[in-house]
Design an enzyme around this catalytic site. Structure first.
Site, PDB file in Angstrom:
ATOM      1  N   GLY A  25       0.805  -1.036  -0.040  1.00  0.00           N
ATOM      2  CA  GLY A  25       0.020  -0.026   0.069  1.00  0.00           C
ATOM      3  C   GLY A  25       0.847   1.272  -0.063  1.00  0.00           C
ATOM      4  O   GLY A  25       1.987   1.064   0.376  1.00  0.00           O
ATOM      5  N   THR A  26       0.454   2.201  -0.767  1.00  0.00           N
ATOM      6  CA  THR A  26       1.258   3.458  -0.731  1.00  0.00           C
ATOM      7  C   THR A  26       0.614   4.859  -0.051  1.00  0.00           C
ATOM      8  O   THR A  26       0.898   4.495   1.321  1.00  0.00           O
ATOM      9  CB  THR A  26       1.536   3.741  -2.169  1.00  0.00           C
ATOM     10  N   THR A  27       0.119   5.651  -0.395  1.00  0.00           N
ATOM     11  CA  THR A  27       0.101   6.858   0.293  1.00  0.00           C
ATOM     12  C   THR A  27      -1.230   7.254   1.227  1.00  0.00           C
ATOM     13  O   THR A  27      -2.191   6.956   0.564  1.00  0.00           O
ATOM     14  CB  THR A  27       0.417   8.132  -0.899  1.00  0.00           C
ATOM     15  N   LYS A  63      -7.271   1.121   2.328  1.00  0.00           N
ATOM     16  CA  LYS A  63      -5.909   1.511   3.420  1.00  0.00           C
ATOM     17  C   LYS A  63      -6.590   2.274   4.446  1.00  0.00           C
ATOM     18  O   LYS A  63      -5.474   2.314   5.440  1.00  0.00           O
ATOM     19  CB  LYS A  63      -5.115   2.230   2.424  1.00  0.00           C
TER      20      LYS A  63
END
EC number: 3.4.25.1
Length: 281
Positions: free
Chosen positions: A53-55, A86
């Site tokens: 997962g990123t931002t 997320k």
């Protein structure tokens, strides 16, 4: 008689009278193999390819705090999932956004939710926001062995502090080090670009809607410069997850509400691709 008791589904007395208000301590005593930090190290060398997962971004406003995240998960140079979630409620007055190894992060969030629920049931009261932030720090620290193998989890935690009557944001590093952020914060691969955007857009007197718009603008800028961050996908109707925590509790924006914000930003970006301009002085 004993066999009949087991067959009837009765739990041992220790399970019914836990000696600690911490679910992690209880699990560590009775089933330590279920805790991420107690698992044996993986017999591999180098890093492991797994969806990441990123931002995640957050911004506070006078009545609470907004926590949002993009929807993309990557695995190396490949988009592993376009609509991953997320951002999750931790309890009634707090939420956590995950960045890092997706599978471990979701598992940690579920354990964190159980930890807070267990404490409330045993003690008869909610843990303070500061206490929640400390419990999450302990969980991250217990995952350090996995993080050293490339399976790191670095969340962003936000919530409404009932005692101080304001929204607060906490960021973490892979060792569990905790820092309170003032105004806004970001984590993940696109965090540098998101933080840069929020630095120009953020004001202390933002309304809830303005704070929500600011974090979506920040995610848009992060997606513009970071390939691992996904911006609003108009064709597939996939939009960022936007949540808000106030004195009324946790609320997730509906798809229609986030769509309206995302489309307004997209229309503006057709004329100004780089987004809103900040004054020089």
């Amino acid at each position: 008689m004993e066999a009949n008791t087991r067959n009837a589904g009765h739990l041992p007395a220790a399970f019914l009278t836990p000696g600690s208000s911490s679910f992690m301590d209880f699990l560590g005593e009775h089933a330590p193999e279920l805790l991420p930090g107690r698992r044996p190290p993986l017999p591999v060398q180098g890093t492991i390819e797994a969806p990441h997962g990123t931002t995640i971004v957050a911004a506070s406003f006078p009545g609470g705090v907004v926590l949002a995240g993009d929807r993309r998960a990557t695995m190396g140079n490949v988009i592993a999932q376009r609509d991953i979630e997320k951002v999750f409620p931790a309890d009634e007055y707090s939420a956590v956004g995950i960045a890092g190894t997706a599978g471990l992060a979701v598992e940690m969030v579920k354990l964190f939710q159980l930890e807070l629920e267990h404490f409330e049931k045993v003690e008869g009261a909610q843990l303070s926001l500061e206490g929640k932030a400390n419990r999450l720090s302990t969980m991250i620290r217990s995952n350090l062995g996995m993080a050293m193998q490339g399976l790191a989890v670095v969340p962003l935690f936000a919530g409404w502090d009932v005692d101080r009557e304001k929204g607060r944001i906490f960021s973490y590093d892979v060792t569990g080090g905790r820092s309170e952020e003032h105004g806004f914060a970001s984590t993940g691969s696109g965090s540098v670009f998101a933080r840069g955007a929020l630095k120009k857009l953020y004001r202390e007197d933002l309304t809830e809607n303005q704070a929500a718009t600011a974090v979506v603008q920040a995610l848009y800028d992060a997606a513009d410069d970071d390939s691992a961050t996904g911006g609003p996908d108009m064709a597939r109707r996939i939009y960022p997850i936007v949540t808000v925590i106030t004195d009324e509790g946790f609320k997730r924006y509906t798809e229609a509400e986030v769509s309206e914000i995302s489309r307004a930003i997209h229309e503006q970006r057709l004329d100004q691709p780089d987004g809103p301009r900040a004054a020089l002085l």
